[in-house]
Design an enzyme around this catalytic site. Structure first.
Site, PDB file in Angstrom:
ATOM      1  N   MET A 258      46.873  -3.041 -10.379  1.00 26.23           N
ATOM      2  CA  MET A 258      45.925  -4.084 -10.343  1.00 26.23           C
ATOM      3  C   MET A 258      44.811  -4.042 -11.332  1.00 26.23           C
ATOM      4  SD  MET A 258      43.013  -4.563  -7.057  1.00 26.23           S
ATOM      5  CE  MET A 258      42.388  -2.795  -7.275  1.00 26.23           C
TER       6      MET A 258
ATOM      7  N   GLU B   1      61.087   1.262 -17.935  1.00 32.56           N
ATOM      8  CA  GLU B   1      61.368   1.585 -19.387  1.00 32.56           C
ATOM      9  C   GLU B   1      60.624   2.953 -19.787  1.00 32.56           C
ATOM     10  OE1 GLU B   1      60.763  -3.002 -20.705  1.00 32.56           O
ATOM     11  OE2 GLU B   1      59.219  -1.768 -20.734  1.00 32.56           O
TER      12      GLU B   1
ATOM     13  N   LEU C 141      40.428   5.330 -17.412  1.00 29.80           N
ATOM     14  CA  LEU C 141      39.813   5.060 -16.232  1.00 29.80           C
ATOM     15  C   LEU C 141      40.000   5.968 -14.955  1.00 29.80           C
ATOM     16  CD1 LEU C 141      40.613   2.270 -17.787  1.00 29.80           C
ATOM     17  CD2 LEU C 141      40.869   1.196 -15.546  1.00 29.80           C
TER      18      LEU C 141
ATOM     19  N   SER D 298      37.390   7.055 -11.156  1.00 30.86           N
ATOM     20  CA  SER D 298      37.303   6.794  -9.970  1.00 30.86           C
ATOM     21  C   SER D 298      36.030   7.326  -9.544  1.00 30.86           C
ATOM     22  CB  SER D 298      38.367   7.035  -8.983  1.00 30.86           C
ATOM     23  OG  SER D 298      38.100   6.964  -7.600  1.00 30.86           O
ATOM     24  N   SER D 299      35.129   6.666  -8.459  1.00 34.41           N
ATOM     25  CA  SER D 299      34.207   7.158  -8.085  1.00 34.41           C
ATOM     26  C   SER D 299      34.395   8.338  -7.155  1.00 34.41           C
ATOM     27  CB  SER D 299      33.350   6.012  -7.012  1.00 34.41           C
ATOM     28  OG  SER D 299      33.933   5.568  -6.085  1.00 34.41           O
ATOM     29  N   CYS D 300      35.651   8.852  -6.698  1.00 34.80           N
ATOM     30  CA  CYS D 300      35.626   9.892  -5.827  1.00 34.80           C
ATOM     31  C   CYS D 300      35.539  11.187  -6.697  1.00 34.80           C
ATOM     32  CB  CYS D 300      36.854   9.641  -5.192  1.00 34.80           C
ATOM     33  SG  CYS D 300      38.177   9.893  -6.149  1.00 34.80           S
TER      34      CYS D 300
ATOM     35  N   TYR E 166      43.089  13.899  -5.732  1.00 35.70           N
ATOM     36  CA  TYR E 166      43.204  12.697  -6.644  1.00 35.70           C
ATOM     37  C   TYR E 166      41.856  12.891  -7.632  1.00 35.70           C
ATOM     38  CZ  TYR E 166      42.459   7.985  -7.998  1.00 35.70           C
ATOM     39  OH  TYR E 166      42.406   6.985  -8.699  1.00 35.70           O
TER      40      TYR E 166
ATOM     41  N   LYS F 167      41.349  13.298 -11.797  1.00 38.09           N
ATOM     42  CA  LYS F 167      40.434  12.275 -12.437  1.00 38.09           C
ATOM     43  C   LYS F 167      39.586  13.071 -13.217  1.00 38.09           C
ATOM     44  CE  LYS F 167      42.428   8.228 -11.722  1.00 38.09           C
ATOM     45  NZ  LYS F 167      43.053   7.654 -12.909  1.00 38.09           N
TER      46      LYS F 167
ATOM     47  N   HIS G 243      44.162   0.460   0.169  1.00 39.38           N
ATOM     48  CA  HIS G 243      42.674   0.694   0.400  1.00 39.38           C
ATOM     49  C   HIS G 243      42.230  -0.320   1.508  1.00 39.38           C
ATOM     50  CE1 HIS G 243      43.002   1.996  -3.705  1.00 39.38           C
ATOM     51  NE2 HIS G 243      42.039   3.151  -3.204  1.00 39.38           N
TER      52      HIS G 243
ATOM     53  N   ASP H 105      36.651   8.877   8.270  1.00 41.59           N
ATOM     54  CA  ASP H 105      35.824   7.788   7.595  1.00 41.59           C
ATOM     55  C   ASP H 105      35.815   8.227   6.034  1.00 41.59           C
ATOM     56  OD1 ASP H 105      34.710   6.096   9.566  1.00 41.59           O
ATOM     57  OD2 ASP H 105      32.956   7.533  10.035  1.00 41.59           O
TER      58      ASP H 105
HETATM   59  O1  GFB Z   1      39.600   2.121   1.143  1.00 38.28           O
HETATM   60  P1  GFB Z   1      39.703   3.467   1.730  1.00 38.28           P
HETATM   61  O2  GFB Z   1      41.155   3.731   2.047  1.00 38.28           O
HETATM   62  O3  GFB Z   1      39.139   4.353   0.636  1.00 38.28           O
HETATM   63  O4  GFB Z   1      38.803   3.583   3.134  1.00 38.28           O
HETATM   64  P2  GFB Z   1      38.224   5.202   0.555  1.00 38.28           P
HETATM   65  C1  GFB Z   1      37.576   3.372   3.039  1.00 38.28           C
HETATM   66  C2  GFB Z   1      36.972   3.372   4.326  1.00 38.28           C
HETATM   67  O5  GFB Z   1      37.498   2.221   5.367  1.00 38.28           O
HETATM   68  C3  GFB Z   1      37.328   4.328   5.121  1.00 38.28           C
HETATM   69  C4  GFB Z   1      38.085   2.582   6.471  1.00 38.28           C
HETATM   70  O6  GFB Z   1      35.965   4.872   5.953  1.00 38.28           O
HETATM   71  C5  GFB Z   1      38.382   4.081   6.261  1.00 38.28           C
HETATM   72  O7  GFB Z   1      38.406   4.708   7.408  1.00 38.28           O
HETATM   73  N1  GFB Z   1      39.105   1.734   7.147  1.00 38.28           N
HETATM   74  C6  GFB Z   1      39.104   0.938   8.215  1.00 38.28           C
HETATM   75  C7  GFB Z   1      40.332   1.598   6.463  1.00 38.28           C
HETATM   76  N2  GFB Z   1      40.350   0.435   8.334  1.00 38.28           N
HETATM   77  C8  GFB Z   1      40.890   0.782   7.274  1.00 38.28           C
HETATM   78  C9  GFB Z   1      42.204   0.296   6.957  1.00 38.28           C
HETATM   79  O8  GFB Z   1      42.933  -0.319   7.826  1.00 38.28           O
HETATM   80  N3  GFB Z   1      42.765   1.077   5.767  1.00 38.28           N
HETATM   81  C10 GFB Z   1      42.160   1.816   5.041  1.00 38.28           C
HETATM   82  N4  GFB Z   1      42.720   2.185   4.007  1.00 38.28           N
HETATM   83  N5  GFB Z   1      40.764   2.088   5.355  1.00 38.28           N
HETATM   84  C11 GFB Z   1      39.692   6.102  -1.508  1.00 38.28           C
HETATM   85  C12 GFB Z   1      40.316   7.468  -2.100  1.00 38.28           C
HETATM   86  O9  GFB Z   1      38.791   6.603  -0.523  1.00 38.28           O
HETATM   87  O10 GFB Z   1      38.928   5.498  -2.583  1.00 38.28           O
HETATM   88  C13 GFB Z   1      40.804   7.310  -3.457  1.00 38.28           C
HETATM   89  O11 GFB Z   1      40.871   7.833  -1.034  1.00 38.28           O
HETATM   90  C14 GFB Z   1      39.942   6.300  -4.270  1.00 38.28           C
HETATM   91  O12 GFB Z   1      41.048   8.426  -3.917  1.00 38.28           O
HETATM   92  C15 GFB Z   1      39.416   4.947  -3.457  1.00 38.28           C
HETATM   93  O13 GFB Z   1      38.734   6.942  -4.925  1.00 38.28           O
HETATM   94  C16 GFB Z   1      38.683   4.274  -4.241  1.00 38.28           C
HETATM   95  O14 GFB Z   1      36.771   4.930  -0.281  1.00 38.28           O
HETATM   96  O15 GFB Z   1      37.704   6.221   1.640  1.00 38.28           O
END
Ligand code: GFB
Length: 316
Positions: free
Chosen positions: A9, A33, A100, A102-104, A131, A135, A174, A273
């Site tokens: 992306m 490749e 690049l 990440s904020s994590c 992860y 980073k 995400h 969360d």
């Molecule tokens: O986007 P997300 O997976 O990333 O989740 P993080 C963000 C919030 O959305 C969490 C909630 O509180 C999830 O519980 N959420 C609600 C959901 N519904 C959903 C859903 O259907 N799918 C997902 N995925 N989340 C990631 C990191 O964390 O962010 C990576 O694990 C990276 O390492 C990335 O840093 C930018 O912000 O929690």
């Protein structure tokens, strides 16, 4: 110039903007490749191409569930790609690189908004610690190679990104693309409710990937002195955020409206969360002349439109 990760992306957005800006010397390789986790293959590639500039946008990425389920792959693959590209790049004379992250990388309970100096000041969020460690190692590789070899390896830390070419997988993506797909499919099925993970109280800052790509070009093109006017040798990364965050409840309501779903939202609180909040302080980058342009509302509309046009690719 070598752009690693041009099909992802962020990498694909950078690729589009580099081409629009007139760069015509961009070397890219697909995964089949060139396996970036294969040190010997990366060495051979670097010796052949000898890139003067590298943009490292290749990474193993995913949402909270994916990070929690595949921790070994997240730490190993990211470390391997970073070590191979940074070390082999340096060995063939590459003096400038953009990494690049990440904020994590910041502690779970970092003071908000998070400044660059919050790095390594506390414990990480457990769902994505492997992860984040990879980073952080990437930033420290760049800083260490700069210090020892006099290079100009820069790092940018984006907040949660979204936009075209995102991963819309129901489990591993995400939150923003996952909810676009869930609400869209619920609308088509006339479902009564969409289940969203967690409590809805976690807050996230979202940035459109075209704004991120623009930030990457901006940082890459800055004079070394200008970049170093806001960074330090052991604190050389820059935050890239929109400056605005929303709760997951607010995000779900916005996506529901964008998609036009008429039913209810229900919550699955057995799902984590993750970090309570991770709003970035991007004032250093603002001082260098960059600002985001795409609001979340506008970006959601664009991304939903893109999803509709490409949804057949996501039937897995
Ligand atoms: O986007 P997300 O997976 O990333 O989740 P993080 C963000 C919030 O959305 C969490 C909630 O509180 C999830 O519980 N959420 C609600 C959901 N519904 C959903 C859903 O259907 N799918 C997902 N995925 N989340 C990631 C990191 O964390 O962010 C990576 O694990 C990276 O390492 C990335 O840093 C930018 O912000 O929690």
């Amino acid at each position: 110039m070598f752009l690693a990760g041009h099909r992802g992306m962020v990498g694909s957005a950078i690729y589009r903007q580099l081409q629009e800006a007139g760069y015509n010397n961009i070397v890219v390789r697909t995964r089949s490749e060139l396996d970036l986790t294969d040190q010997a293959a990366v060495r051979t590639f670097m010796e052949q191409e000898k890139p003067e500039l590298i943009i490292l946008a290749a990474a193993r990425v995913g949402g909270i569930h994916s990070n929690n389920t595949f921790p070994a792959e997240f730490i190993y693959q990211n470390l391997a790609m970073q070590i191979n590209i940074i070390d082999q790049g340096w060995k063939v004379g590459c003096k400038k690189l953009l990494f690049l992250g990440s904020s994590c990388i910041y502690p779970k309970f970092a003071e908000q908004p998070m400044r660059e100096s919050a790095l390594l000041s506390g414990s990480l969020e457990s769902t994505n610690e492997p992860y984040a460690i990879a980073k952080i190692a990437g930033i420290k590789l760049c800083e260490s190679y700069n210090r020892q070899y006099g290079l100009d390896y820069r790092s940018v830390m984006p907040t949660n990104l979204y936009g075209q070419n995102d991963n819309f997988h129901l489990e591993n993506s995400h939150v923003l693309p996952a909810l676009i797909r869930k609400f869209h499919e619920a609308k088509l099925a006339n479902a009564k409710a969409v289940t969203v993970w967690g409590t809805g109280k976690a807050m996230r800052e979202f940035l459109h990937v075209d704004d991120m790509a623009n930030a990457c070009l901006h940082v890459m093109e800055l004079d070394k002195e200008k970049y170093q006017s806001v960074t330090e040798p052991m604190l050389s990364h820059l935050n890239v955020g929109s400056g605005v965050d929303v709760t997951i409840l607010e995000l779900a309501e916005m996506i529901k409206k964008t998609v036009g779903f008429q039913g209810e939202i229900s919550w699955d609180t057995s799902k984590p969360d993750g970090s309570p909040r991770k709003l970035m302080d991007s004032s250093k980058l603002h001082a260098l002349g960059w600002q985001p342009k795409i609001s979340l509302e506008e970006g959601l509309k664009q991304t939903y439109q893109w999803f509709i046009e490409h949804q057949d690719d996501f039937k897995h």
